[in-house]
Design a protein around this motif. Structure first.
Motif, PDB file in Angstrom:
ATOM      1  N   SER A 375       0.775  -1.209  -0.170  1.00 34.32           N
ATOM      2  CA  SER A 375       0.084  -0.029   0.016  1.00 34.32           C
ATOM      3  C   SER A 375       0.902   1.337   0.045  1.00 34.32           C
ATOM      4  O   SER A 375       0.352   2.319  -0.141  1.00 34.32           O
ATOM      5  N   ASP A 376       2.068   1.196   0.258  1.00 33.17           N
ATOM      6  CA  ASP A 376       2.764   2.272   0.304  1.00 33.17           C
ATOM      7  C   ASP A 376       3.382   2.802  -1.270  1.00 33.17           C
ATOM      8  O   ASP A 376       4.453   3.739  -1.338  1.00 33.17           O
ATOM      9  N   LEU A 377       3.188   1.765  -2.078  1.00 36.02           N
ATOM     10  CA  LEU A 377       3.598   2.003  -3.447  1.00 36.02           C
ATOM     11  C   LEU A 377       5.168   2.087  -3.633  1.00 36.02           C
ATOM     12  O   LEU A 377       5.703   3.054  -4.353  1.00 36.02           O
ATOM     13  N   GLN A 378       5.927   1.285  -2.716  1.00 35.58           N
ATOM     14  CA  GLN A 378       7.302   1.327  -2.627  1.00 35.58           C
ATOM     15  C   GLN A 378       8.113   1.140  -3.945  1.00 35.58           C
ATOM     16  O   GLN A 378       9.218   1.534  -4.288  1.00 35.58           O
ATOM     17  N   GLY A 379       7.255   0.590  -4.903  1.00 33.91           N
ATOM     18  CA  GLY A 379       7.947   0.428  -6.265  1.00 33.91           C
ATOM     19  C   GLY A 379       8.328   1.620  -6.982  1.00 33.91           C
ATOM     20  O   GLY A 379       8.909   1.707  -8.074  1.00 33.91           O
ATOM     21  N   GLU A 380       7.927   2.892  -6.471  1.00 36.12           N
ATOM     22  CA  GLU A 380       8.306   4.139  -6.989  1.00 36.12           C
ATOM     23  C   GLU A 380       9.627   4.436  -6.890  1.00 36.12           C
ATOM     24  O   GLU A 380      10.657   4.913  -7.807  1.00 36.12           O
ATOM     25  N   ALA A 381      10.423   3.284  -6.159  1.00 32.71           N
ATOM     26  CA  ALA A 381      11.815   3.421  -5.917  1.00 32.71           C
ATOM     27  C   ALA A 381      12.532   2.874  -7.189  1.00 32.71           C
ATOM     28  O   ALA A 381      13.887   3.376  -7.611  1.00 32.71           O
ATOM     29  N   PRO A 539       4.578   7.650  -2.192  1.00 32.55           N
ATOM     30  CA  PRO A 539       5.424   6.493  -2.784  1.00 32.55           C
ATOM     31  C   PRO A 539       6.919   6.978  -2.660  1.00 32.55           C
ATOM     32  O   PRO A 539       7.736   6.092  -2.667  1.00 32.55           O
ATOM     33  N   HIS A 540       7.039   8.302  -2.884  1.00 26.70           N
ATOM     34  CA  HIS A 540       8.539   9.043  -2.886  1.00 26.70           C
ATOM     35  C   HIS A 540       9.037   8.798  -1.730  1.00 26.70           C
ATOM     36  O   HIS A 540      10.388   8.932  -1.568  1.00 26.70           O
ATOM     37  N   PHE A 541       8.226   8.615  -0.547  1.00 29.67           N
ATOM     38  CA  PHE A 541       8.963   8.698   0.800  1.00 29.67           C
ATOM     39  C   PHE A 541       8.832   7.469   1.540  1.00 29.67           C
ATOM     40  O   PHE A 541       8.730   7.137   2.809  1.00 29.67           O
ATOM     41  N   ALA A 542       8.554   6.200   0.900  1.00 29.89           N
ATOM     42  CA  ALA A 542       8.402   4.895   1.268  1.00 29.89           C
ATOM     43  C   ALA A 542       9.577   4.477   2.380  1.00 29.89           C
ATOM     44  O   ALA A 542      10.870   4.838   1.834  1.00 29.89           O
ATOM     45  N   SER A 543       9.362   4.009   3.373  1.00 33.94           N
ATOM     46  CA  SER A 543      10.579   3.917   4.282  1.00 33.94           C
ATOM     47  C   SER A 543      11.442   2.696   4.058  1.00 33.94           C
ATOM     48  O   SER A 543      10.934   1.827   3.061  1.00 33.94           O
ATOM     49  N   TRP A 544      12.437   2.637   4.337  1.00 29.08           N
ATOM     50  CA  TRP A 544      13.512   1.723   3.929  1.00 29.08           C
ATOM     51  C   TRP A 544      13.820   0.752   5.228  1.00 29.08           C
ATOM     52  O   TRP A 544      13.066   0.915   6.304  1.00 29.08           O
ATOM     53  N   GLU A 545      15.038   0.377   5.447  1.00 25.90           N
ATOM     54  CA  GLU A 545      15.511  -0.247   6.578  1.00 25.90           C
ATOM     55  C   GLU A 545      15.731   0.524   7.737  1.00 25.90           C
ATOM     56  O   GLU A 545      15.995  -0.095   9.005  1.00 25.90           O
ATOM     57  N   THR A 546      16.118   1.678   7.695  1.00 33.76           N
ATOM     58  CA  THR A 546      16.576   2.510   8.681  1.00 33.76           C
ATOM     59  C   THR A 546      15.665   3.539   9.127  1.00 33.76           C
ATOM     60  O   THR A 546      14.929   4.068   8.209  1.00 33.76           O
ATOM     61  N   LYS A 547      15.708   4.102  10.427  1.00 34.94           N
ATOM     62  CA  LYS A 547      14.724   5.025  10.864  1.00 34.94           C
ATOM     63  C   LYS A 547      14.889   6.500  10.134  1.00 34.94           C
ATOM     64  O   LYS A 547      13.979   7.205   9.836  1.00 34.94           O
ATOM     65  N   LYS A 548      16.001   6.650   9.571  1.00 32.34           N
ATOM     66  CA  LYS A 548      16.458   8.134   9.021  1.00 32.34           C
ATOM     67  C   LYS A 548      17.470   7.686   7.754  1.00 32.34           C
ATOM     68  O   LYS A 548      18.147   6.719   7.961  1.00 32.34           O
ATOM     69  N   GLU A 549      17.296   8.284   6.755  1.00 38.55           N
ATOM     70  CA  GLU A 549      18.344   8.203   5.424  1.00 38.55           C
ATOM     71  C   GLU A 549      18.821   9.577   5.381  1.00 38.55           C
ATOM     72  O   GLU A 549      18.381  10.542   5.126  1.00 38.55           O
ATOM     73  N   THR A 550      19.997   9.367   4.704  1.00 42.63           N
ATOM     74  CA  THR A 550      20.674  10.318   4.195  1.00 42.63           C
ATOM     75  C   THR A 550      20.619  10.517   2.588  1.00 42.63           C
ATOM     76  O   THR A 550      20.569   9.402   1.994  1.00 42.63           O
ATOM     77  N   GLY A 551      20.569  11.615   1.955  1.00 48.70           N
ATOM     78  CA  GLY A 551      20.543  11.682   0.565  1.00 48.70           C
ATOM     79  C   GLY A 551      19.193  11.386  -0.309  1.00 48.70           C
ATOM     80  O   GLY A 551      19.257  11.425  -1.455  1.00 48.70           O
ATOM     81  N   ARG A 552      18.144  11.320   0.432  1.00 49.91           N
ATOM     82  CA  ARG A 552      16.624  11.421  -0.165  1.00 49.91           C
ATOM     83  C   ARG A 552      16.078  12.560   0.099  1.00 49.91           C
ATOM     84  O   ARG A 552      15.497  12.717   1.422  1.00 49.91           O
TER      85      ARG A 552
END
Length: 922
Positions: A375-381, A539-552
């Protein structure tokens, strides 16, 4: 750089003038009492408990109703920290996760997530819609070529079923079964399109309404769910147009991928390439081919399109990567030569857990606006994640389909069309139907409409990537054209790559003036692009493995009056030479209308040109949709040419809002020109993270290194996240990688001891930044405890007391442990004499221990008293106290019985049952 920033600030000024609940505390004294119940009331949130066998502790969550097997990954999280991916039980409701690296007393904010939606909140707001829903986007002009129209080729249909194959890490062999639809009698060799379905139930019981399992092979009385047959209509369309198509079955992977760290991506890639290898054999030796392949036109393995649905999308992405950049041999289930050429990929509602797209393979990603699974449409990545990484000209397109759900692209996942039980993954609350996605809503597609639209856009990708027909590109690259065959579906597109050049990117050292540069992933609402409390997501801000990311990053614009200009100055000037237009990817809040901007640029001589004005409306959205999605807006560069700007040195992009108030986010902007350039893969380094298991030992300190393999050619940059095993926080650093360089060196010190403790995981995650690809993106070093669990005994301290005093027992350890321990004790029925009642103990103790209340009065063993005693690290025991109540009623002696139990509540066979007696007041 300083001069560029001054120019942009000047231009901006000129244009503006123009117009959780607390958990248990650790014991401070050696024998303090810490009692918590294992019911749904305390100390963990409702539905949670701590469980396990033989000292292996597990965190267990029981869902209010069955959670269907799907493609989104069910995750246990504590606050922002990812604890892990739990194992589901056969009932579909019970999920278990080994408690590695997380102490029970720290689990104060537990929740269950799946692709951005919360599963464990009974009163969750995710279906609340708000008061206003936007209208459907107006139909776009029709494209000159409609790829959804059937072709003229006769077709042949059939299946093949080969011997199953063994894949690394999978105990049960995986089937080699496929559905083929192909042209019959077509001249020459024909391009090949291979389909891979997603993660779905594997077996069903014929005649049942909902009896499905995730077993493999299927049990007696059950049949395999033929998910691979769900793309027959897509295959028939492509075959009629001259493409050989094959849809492969992956039930064996779906049943086993939970035990793998990459959720099955490498196994799916191996399976895809196993099939492609067979097709390469059959192209050379036609007589050895199965009957249906022999009857079909010959396949051209130099022209291959991969089509993957959900986890199948991630699988075919990995197959494309593995075909260009070989994976580590120990983890790969295919080790033969690459005798095919993958020209492109279609990714339908895909997962992308690693956020690791293959930048040099063209792709089309279908994003269904009513996806109730991913549902977060993470495929935008697959689109956004190629920015800055690619060195070539591959086109990466995102196709947002308003009103489409996750399942209906596959007819075998569609009620009324499937042979097995199927459902609408979005779901529906009849009492509060979602205004955008409920069946029958004006914005919701029917199953037939959705499948037809999906087939049309798959065919568009085939025609562009395999046939090289640039006339269908406007359907995919943000040009705003529609395919009549897609019927009433409202489809919007944007893209990166192709003939785009330059690139105003909010990250990479860009300076933003007049607005806020925001972070895609950050727990701080003041820094994050979208506040976590926002209804709906991006979808552009779908989360990843970390709570916080650098460079997005993105640019967050917010204004309360027109005319406040916003400038974006890249770290160095950009060249837009050769471009016809400037293409911006911008989104506004769902359901909003009338947002307008003037778009301007300045060059290195401070000459400015206003290119044009754009207007946009938000997508129809609700709290349950990921509809903060960027639309592509284009303005011609002709005004800049007339004004004499040097398009080889463009230093600033300026957006000036002209609507009264509003909010918008700029993802990026590029110089655009028509055409589809030829794609050539670059020589890139590939990074794969492994996992090593070691024992802690009894003494001394040893240094181990997390295994990271860098293969391929050339050099590139990756961002390395080192995750703290205690807090879950990640420290990141930018690393340049090249084969043989040893640049990714993560030492871990392991100290031996003789105290029982937890296993500890030292994990890292890797993400490509520039000129690199990442295969297995997460791994690390697991340090296993090698000391025995202490022997625990329960003995009386005060087991014969007068009412008003406390019965007390001591839980003792024969040696202190390094880990916090939780040991269960159950109150058992009294078999001889009078049992203490719920009114004979302190009411607050009863509530804290069981969540129960004294009335109506009943035996204490009826109050669900199964309590857990917390033994802090270093302690040798704790006391269990039962405070009794003094009353004015004359009564005989009363008693209670208790015993140590296993973690499922059954008394231990070698532990005595103890009795406590309460005497009436003297």
């Amino acid at each position: 750089m300083i001069r560029a920033r001054r120019i942009c600030v000047t231009a901006v000024a000129v244009l503006a003038a123009l117009g959780s609940s607390p958990g248990p505390a650790q014991a401070e004294q050696p024998y303090s009492t810490k009692v918590f119940s294992a019911t749904d009331d305390s100390p963990l949130p409702p539905g949670w408990r701590i469980d396990g066998e033989a000292g292996a502790r597990e965190l267990v969550w029981r869902a209010p109703k069955a959670v269907p097997m799907g493609d989104a990954r069910v995750e246990f999280r504590n606050g922002d920290r990812l604890l892990g991916v739990p194992r589901p039980a056969r009932d579909g409701r019970t999920f278990r996760l080994d408690l590695v690296g997380a102490r029970p007393k720290e689990l104060t904010d537990l929740h269950v997530m799946a692709a951005g939606r919360r599963l464990d909140a009974a009163a969750d707001d995710t279906r609340r819609s708000g008061s206003r829903v936007g209208r459907l986007p107006a139909p776009a002009p029709a494209n000159g070529v409609d790829p959804g129209r059937p072709g003229s080729y006769r077709t042949v249909t059939g299946e093949y079923d080969l011997d199953p194959v063994r894949l690394p890490g999978y105990a049960v062999p995986v089937e080699m079964t496929a559905q083929v639809v192909a042209p019959k009698g077509a001249a020459g060799s024909r391009p090949l399109a291979l389909f891979l379905h997603g993660r779905h139930d594997t077996c069903y019981k014929p005649g049942s309404e909902d009896d499905v399992t995730g077993d493999w092979p299927c049990a007696e009385g059950y049949k395999p769910i033929p998910s691979h047959q769900g793309y027959l209509r897509d295959q028939r369309l492509l075959a009629s147009q001259g493409y050989v198509t094959v849809s492969i079955s992956a039930n064996g992977i779906n049943a086993q991928d939970l035990e793998t760290e990459d959720a099955g991506a490498q196994a799916r890639s191996s399976l895809v390439r196993q099939h492609l290898a067979r097709w390469a054999d059959w192209a050379t030796h036609r007589s050895s081919a199965p009957a249906v392949v022999h009857q079909a036109s010959k396949a051209d393995l130099s022209q291959v399109l991969l089509v993957g649905h959900s986890r199948g999308g991630e699988g075919v992405n990995r197959a494309a990567m593995d075909s260009l950049y070989p994976p580590p041999a120990a983890e790969d289930g295919y080790r033969g030569p690459v005798r095919w050429k993958i020209r492109g990929a279609v990714l339908i509602a895909p997962t992308i857990f690693g956020q690791n797209p293959v930048a040099d393979v063209p792709s089309v990603t279908l994003l269904p606006g009513c996806d109730g699974d991913v549902s977060d449409l993470q495929g935008e990545a697959f689109v956004d994640g190629t920015r800055g990484i690619r060195r070539g000209t591959a086109l990466h397109s995102a196709v947002y389909m308003v009103g489409a759900n996750h399942n209906y692209f596959n007819s075998e996942w569609t009620p009324g069309a499937a042979v097995a039980p199927a459902s609408d993954d979005f779901g529906n609350d009849p009492e509060q139907p979602d205004p955008v996605c409920a069946p029958g809503a004006a914005t919701r597609l029917t199953a037939a409409q959705q499948h037809k639209a999906g087939a049309t856009y798959i065919a568009a990708a085939a025609r562009l990537f395999l046939a090289g027909d640039d006339r269908v590109r406007p359907l995919l690259d943000g040009s705003g054209k529609r395919a009549p065959s897609a019927g009433p579906a409202r489809v919007l597109t944007h893209a990166v790559g192709g003939r785009r050049s330059g690139g105003f990117l909010p990250d990479g050292g860009a300076k933003v003036t007049g607005a806020r540069s925001c972070s895609a992933i950050d727990p701080d609402p003041a820094v994050a692009c979208l506040d976590p409390e926002t209804l709906g997501s991006s979808p552009h801000f779908a989360s990843w493995e970390t709570k916080k990311e650098t460079g997005r990053s993105a640019v967050d614009l917010k204004w309360s009056a027109p005319g406040r200009a916003v400038g974006v100055t890249p770290a160095k000037p950009l060249s837009l030479r050769g471009s016809q237009k400037l293409a911006l990817r911008v989104f506004v809040p769902p359901n909003t209308t009338g947002t307008t901007f003037d778009v301007s640029i300045t060059d290195s001589r401070n000459r400015r040109a206003t290119l044009g004005r754009v207007e946009m409306a938000g997508l129809p959205g609700s709290a349950a949709t990921a509809s903060y999605w960027a639309q592509e807006l284009r303005v011609p560069l002709s005004a800049a040419t007339r004004a004499g700007l040097d398009l080889r040195h463009v230093e600033c992009l300026v957006l000036t809002p002209r609507s009264q108030t509003g909010r918008a986010w700029l993802m990026d902007a590029w110089g655009w020109a028509p055409g589809t350039p030829a794609v050539k893969a670059a020589a890139l380094p590939r990074v794969d993270v492994g996992r090593t298991l070691v024992k802690e030992g009894d003494s001394g300190t040893r240094t181990y290194r997390i295994p990271v393999e860098v293969s391929g050619r050339g050099s590139g940059q990756v961002r390395l996240y080192v995750i703290d095993p205690d807090s879950g926080r990640a420290e990141d650093r930018l690393v340049t990688v090249r084969p043989g360089s040893g640049a990714v060196d993560i030492p871990v010190e392991v100290r031996g001891d003789t105290a029982y403790g937890d296993d500890v995981e030292h994990d890292i995650a890797v993400k490509a930044v520039r000129g690199a690809v990442v295969g297995k993106y997460r791994g690390g070093l697991t340090v296993g405890n090698d000391d025995p669990e202490p022997v625990i005994t329960l003995s009386p301290v005060a087991d014969r007391v007068t009412e008003g005093e406390s019965l007390t027992w001591r839980l003792s350890l024969d040696a202190p442990a390094e880990a916090e321990l939780w040991e269960p004790v159950r109150v058992l029925p009294v078999t001889d004499g009078v049992e203490l009642s719920t009114r004979d103990v302190a009411p607050q103790w009863l509530e804290d221990s069981s969540g129960d209340v004294p009335d109506p009065e009943r035996p204490l063993s009826d109050a669900r008293l199964w309590v857990w005693l917390n033994i802090p690290p270093g302690s040798t025991g704790v006391d269990f106290e039962v405070p009794t109540v003094r009353d004015q009623v004359a009564e005989p002696a009363e008693s209670m019985r208790l015993a140590l139990t296993d973690r499922r509540g059954k008394p231990l066979p070698d532990s005595p049952v103890l009795t406590g007696t309460v005497l009436d007041k003297p």
